[in-house]
Scaffold this motif. Structure first.
Motif, short mmCIF file in Angstrom:
data_model
loop_
_atom_site.label_atom_id
_atom_site.label_comp_id
_atom_site.label_asym_id
_atom_site.label_seq_id
_atom_site.Cartn_x
_atom_site.Cartn_y
_atom_site.Cartn_z
N ASN A 35 -30.31 90.76 22.32
CA ASN A 35 -31.13 91.94 22.63
C ASN A 35 -32.45 92.15 22.44
O ASN A 35 -33.52 92.61 23.56
CB ASN A 35 -30.58 93.32 22.56
CG ASN A 35 -29.07 93.01 23.41
OD1 ASN A 35 -28.72 92.77 24.26
ND2 ASN A 35 -28.10 93.88 22.81
N ALA A 36 -33.23 92.21 21.19
CA ALA A 36 -34.09 91.90 20.53
C ALA A 36 -35.42 91.00 20.54
O ALA A 36 -36.04 90.93 20.90
CB ALA A 36 -33.71 92.23 19.40
N ASP A 37 -34.72 89.78 20.98
CA ASP A 37 -35.02 88.54 21.85
C ASP A 37 -36.05 89.12 23.07
O ASP A 37 -36.72 88.82 23.38
CB ASP A 37 -35.09 87.67 21.57
CG ASP A 37 -34.07 87.09 20.12
OD1 ASP A 37 -35.05 87.44 19.73
OD2 ASP A 37 -33.21 85.92 20.02
N ILE A 38 -34.55 89.65 23.66
CA ILE A 38 -34.86 89.83 25.45
C ILE A 38 -36.02 91.07 25.41
O ILE A 38 -37.03 90.92 26.09
CB ILE A 38 -34.07 90.48 26.33
CG1 ILE A 38 -33.17 89.50 26.47
CG2 ILE A 38 -34.00 91.04 27.33
CD1 ILE A 38 -33.83 87.62 26.87
N SER A 39 -35.92 92.17 25.35
CA SER A 39 -37.08 93.42 24.76
C SER A 39 -38.43 92.61 24.41
O SER A 39 -39.07 93.20 24.78
CB SER A 39 -36.35 93.99 23.86
OG SER A 39 -37.41 95.54 23.70
N LEU A 40 -38.38 91.61 23.45
CA LEU A 40 -39.49 91.27 22.67
C LEU A 40 -40.53 90.57 23.82
O LEU A 40 -41.94 90.00 24.68
CB LEU A 40 -39.35 89.98 21.71
CG LEU A 40 -40.61 89.71 21.23
CD1 LEU A 40 -41.96 90.63 21.01
CD2 LEU A 40 -40.44 88.87 20.12
#
Length: 390
Positions: A35-40
């Protein structure tokens, strides 16, 4: 011809920008993205957009609307080419950087082209077309991507090929359209970061910023977190459902926008934000209870009401604008919008390691509450602006 070409080009630009969204769950499942990768990925799309708005917002005043519009479409096409081969986070981020630069250039310059070429009547058409075409483009891109990912061949590639074709078509339309400004010297000097709106509408900017902040932050939430939310909270992995959920927030914006023309900008912003807050309450309730039908209905309400508020805020800031003022005004508008998308997403992405998605959604609801209260209290009209009717 120029108006139609500019509208098609802006819609194509944002349709291409939305193309990766239904693939985010595919990247999570097959390539191990978090999820953090997608948010980035959302953040690195927004930050180059901000750079483009700061440095290239006035470029079309010097090079012409057509040349800068074609350049923006070319950057987006290059981004799509990179995304044809996503198997690691770095490639996804690189593609989104190019797309962000293209979207930033389009946000100020193609929108100015739309306002330049818009018919004089109905009076609300220029502000609605310039502010809502991106929403329509995002919705079209998300739905088309979801359908092609779920039902078409070459799941990870076909949507980008289609997007590139659409961008090339838009560039061809721009190439045969008339120019609306006379190019002037000073293109290099115009690249120095500079933002500002005419003094006559400067007092409208704080409320407009509150409207843009809460609505665009929520749009970024849909990009960054709804892929996981749809799967984990609403119990479906369908790319088409994901595209439809995102479109349910973006598409109704264009339906609500013409309604703002029946009211003064201040009244429309108040009405729009109150309804937007009601929609956000429904969204948060649906996430907490896992009710898909309520989630879709509340999303549509929030989307339609943001169209009323955003169009009214844009109409107020464009009041009395000249050809030379329009691109800089749109630079300011989209600088606020993309800042609203980027920075809350960056913070929420970090918080996603600690807080659940329903808790993060509640934070976005709090932002909507603050923006609504401020808008109701502080909204004002441009000087001597009469109520416009459809």
């Amino acid at each position: 011809m120029a108006f139609l070409s500019a509208v098609v080009s802006l819609a194509a630009a944002f349709a291409a920008s939305a193309a990766p969204i239904p693939l985010f769950n595919t990247y999570r499942a097959e390539d191990g993205f978090s999820n953090a990768d997608i948010s980035l990925a959302v953040v690195v799309y927004d930050l180059p957009t901000l750079v483009a708005l700061l440095s290239m917002g006035r470029l079309s005043n010097h090079l012409g609307r057509r040349r800068t519009s074609i350049a923006s479409l070319a950057l987006l096409a290059l981004g799509c080419l990179l995304l044809l081969n996503v198997h690691d986070v770095g490639t996804l981020l690189a593609g989104r950087v190019l797309m962000g630069l293209g979207a930033g250039l389009a946000s100020s310059n193609v929108t100015a082209y739309i306002v330049d070429a818009a018919p004089a009547k109905p009076a609300w058409l220029a502000s609605v077309a310039s502010s809502q075409t991106p929403m329509v483009g995002l919705a079209i891109g998300a739905i088309a991507s979801g359908a092609l990912v779920q039902f078409g061949p070459w799941q990870r590639h076909l949507i980008y090929v289609v997007a590139i074709g659409l961008l090339l078509l838009a560039a061809a339309l721009i190439a045969i359209s008339p120019e609306t400004v006379t190019p002037t010297p000073g293109a290099w000097r115009s690249l120095r970061p500079s933002v500002g709106v005419p003094a006559r509408v400067r007092r409208l900017l704080p409320v407009a910023a509150a409207v843009f902040l809460s609505t665009w932050a929520t749009g970024a939430f849909y990009q960054a977190f709804v892929p996981a939310l749809v799967e984990e909270q609403l119990h479906t992995r369908s790319p088409l459902v994901l595209g439809l959920v995102f479109a349910a927030y973006m598409a109704p914006s264009a339906l609500g926008a013409p309604l703002s023309g029946r009211f003064t900008p201040a009244a429309a912003q108040r009405i729009g934000m109150i309804a937007f807050l009601a929609g956000m309450i429904g969204i948060i309730t649906a996430i907490a209870t896992g009710a898909l039908a309520l989630f879709i209905a509340a999303t549509i309400v929030a989307g339609a009401s943001q169209g009323i508020a955003i169009s009214a805020a844009t109409r107020g800031l464009l009041h009395g604008s000249t050809l030379a003022e329009r691109a800089p005004i749109f630079s300011v508008i989209y600088l606020i919008c993309y800042s609203a998308a980027a920075f809350p997403s960056l913070i929420a992405g970090q918080l996603s390691h600690t807080f659940s998605l329903p808790q993060i959604a509640l934070g976005y609801g709090g932002l909507a509450l603050v923006a609504t209260v401020f808008t109701v209290i502080a909204a004002r009209n441009p000087a001597q602006l009469a109520i416009r009717t459809i």
